[in-house]
Write a protein that holds these residues in place. Structure first.
Motif, short mmCIF file in Angstrom:
data_model
loop_
_atom_site.label_atom_id
_atom_site.label_comp_id
_atom_site.label_asym_id
_atom_site.label_seq_id
_atom_site.Cartn_x
_atom_site.Cartn_y
_atom_site.Cartn_z
N SER A 107 0.85 -1.19 0.00
CA SER A 107 0.00 0.00 0.00
C SER A 107 0.88 1.24 0.00
CB SER A 107 -0.93 0.01 1.23
OG SER A 107 -0.18 0.06 2.44
N GLY A 108 0.29 2.36 -0.39
CA GLY A 108 0.96 3.63 -0.28
C GLY A 108 2.05 3.87 -1.30
N VAL A 109 2.91 4.84 -0.99
CA VAL A 109 3.95 5.31 -1.90
C VAL A 109 5.27 5.42 -1.13
CG1 VAL A 109 4.72 7.25 -3.33
CG2 VAL A 109 2.32 6.60 -3.32
N LEU A 110 6.35 5.00 -1.79
CA LEU A 110 7.70 5.20 -1.25
C LEU A 110 8.48 6.07 -2.21
CD1 LEU A 110 8.74 1.66 0.07
CD2 LEU A 110 8.07 3.65 1.42
N ARG A 111 9.27 7.00 -1.66
CA ARG A 111 10.08 7.89 -2.47
C ARG A 111 11.52 7.87 -1.99
NH1 ARG A 111 5.16 10.52 -1.82
NH2 ARG A 111 4.17 11.24 -3.74
N VAL A 112 12.42 8.09 -2.91
CA VAL A 112 13.83 8.25 -2.54
C VAL A 112 13.95 9.44 -1.60
CG1 VAL A 112 16.15 8.77 -3.39
CG2 VAL A 112 14.67 7.20 -4.66
N GLY A 113 14.65 9.24 -0.50
CA GLY A 113 14.80 10.28 0.50
C GLY A 113 13.85 10.15 1.68
N ASP A 114 12.84 9.28 1.57
CA ASP A 114 11.90 9.08 2.67
C ASP A 114 12.60 8.46 3.87
OD1 ASP A 114 9.81 10.09 1.23
OD2 ASP A 114 8.77 8.18 0.91
#
Length: 450
Positions: A262-269
């Motif tokens: 689920s959801g979103v992962l981003r570089v820098g998180d």
């Protein structure tokens, strides 16, 4: 081509190939298999040899016209009895959408099959015989759909040709079912009057019900909204595999592969790894061999972290600001699937996402009667097809979300440690939307040492 035009075309292409998983359910002889057969036939999703085989089987049974129910009733026992026993999965497509259909049984003793078929469904089609109206099994199917948090429910009032296509009959049944579904917390009900045998309002609009102006079954399946903004949900990334090539080209590479639940992962998180609770920052994301800046559910990706943490299969990566608190104690609603009963004290394996741990059934506080939603306290055991509440104690802390928040990370299986057979399907938290949170009894120390 402008960026706006390209984005619009990409969005249109995505909509045209979007996937809908849906399940059908209905009481015995409500015409569910005929509806599915009609849907496949009239949407031109049946191969010529399949239709010829159905025609031959129908003629052997003394029927002049092809019995479209035979397109789905594939088991010999089903064809002989004229009922659906197993969950039959069908794959078909129209120019607007692709579909995975789970045709589930109607008999009360096959409740577990409906739970299996509807567990991943985004829409449930519940059939009702217009002559009989809402019966106990109809309420059972509505309750299972609500229990599994299926977001869309279609009430197909079938056999309207046998009640002279009467609008008042349809209105009465639709009103009764909608009131009951609303009381269960079902967010959306769409009622459609149909005749699966004659084809009215299944794929093409009916010429016999000019009083109905809503969509046909297929039209609703093609247009119902099944996507939502993935940023609305907190990211949950169960680690499936740790990639460490240790080659001359990649001597220090350490990636964590899996499917974003689920959801979103981003570089820098900034993220936290469970159950250890240690934190790090996402340094890189690989998708299909390419580096990307962002990943969203349900993509399968490989995540690299800035810090060298001890992470293995079964760990869960989640945003530090929207994390989940792991716990060894779990209260859940379950459907027992196995013929052997589930009892307090049973030692089981608990499989949650990619993690499997030992667990003990500490208590079975109640068994649910789906007909009237009453609770039978302290039943002592759950037999096959029973739905009830259980209290579990796991050997290790598990990052389990409430099922109401996430159908992926809020669900689990109980497995027999002796032979690996699946015993029970579980949903963490409360059974139905709007229910109050129950307290979890403190675990005792007997049984396995954890």
């Amino acid at each position: 081509m402008s960026t706006t035009a390209g984005t619009a075309q990409a969005a249109e292409a995505l909509a045209a190939t979007s996937l809908l998983r849906f399940a059908t359910a209905g009481s015995v002889d409500d015409g569910k298999s005929t509806l599915v057969g009609r849907l496949l036939h009239d949407s031109k999703s049946v191969l010529t040899d399949q239709l010829e085989a159905v025609s031959r089987a129908s003629q052997a049974r003394g029927q002049e016209a092809p019995d479209l129910a035979l397109l789905t009733d594939g088991l010999r026992a089903e064809r002989e009895q004229g009922i659906t026993i197993d969950v039959a999965y069908r794959y078909f497509a129209t120019p607007r959408r692709r579909f995975i259909l789970a045709d589930t049984p109607g008999h009360v003793q096959y409740t577990r099959n409906m739970v299996t078929g509807a567990s991943t469904a985004e829409l449930a089609v519940v059939l009702v015989d217009a002559r009989n109206g809402v019966v106990e099994q109809t309420r059972r199917h509505a309750a299972v759909a609500a229990l599994l948090r299926v977001p869309h429910v279609v009430l197909a009032v079938n056999k309207m040709d046998l009640v002279d296509y009467a609008e008042e009959t349809f209105a009465r049944i639709a009103g009764e079912f909608s009131d009951y579904a609303t009381s269960l917390g079902v967010p959306e009900v769409t009622a459609v009057p149909i005749s699966a045998l004659e084809g009215d309002n299944v794929v093409t609009p009916s010429a016999h019900m000019d009083w109905y102006s809503g969509p046909t079954i297929l039209e609703h399946l093609e247009t119902v909204a099944v996507t939502h903004d993935p940023t609305d949900d907190p990211a949950r990334f169960p680690v499936q595999y740790v990639i460490r090539p240790q080659t001359a080209e990649h001597p220090d590479y350490r990636g964590y592969a899996g499917q974003l639940a689920s959801g979103v992962l981003r570089v820098g998180d900034r993220v936290t790894v469970h159950p250890s609770g240690r934190s790090s920052t996402i340094e890189a994301i690989d998708a299909l061999g390419e580096s990307v800046d962002v990943a969203w559910a349900p993509q399968s990706v490989t995540v690299q972290l800035a810090d060298d943490l001890d992470i293995s299969r079964g760990d869960l990566i989640a945003p530090a600001e929207a994390s989940v608190r792991p716990s060894q104690d779990l209260t859940a609603t379950v459907c027992h699937l196995h013929d052997r009963p589930l009892r307090p004290g049973d030692r089981v394996l608990l499989k949650h996402t990619t993690r499997t741990v030992k667990a003990i059934v500490k208590e079975i506080p109640s068994r649910l009667t789906l007909a009237d939603l009453s609770h039978h306290p302290a039943p002592g055991e759950l037999a096959a097809n029973d739905i009830g509440r259980v209290v579990l104690r796991a050997a290790e802390p598990l990052p389990v979300d409430p099922y109401a928040s996430s159908r992926r990370t809020g669900s689990f299986l109980l497995i027999d440690p002796a032979d690996g057979s699946t015993l029970t399907a579980g949903m963490a938290g409360e059974a139905f939307a709007g229910a109050r949170t129950a307290s979890v009894p403190a675990p005792d120390d007997d049984g396995w040492d954890f």
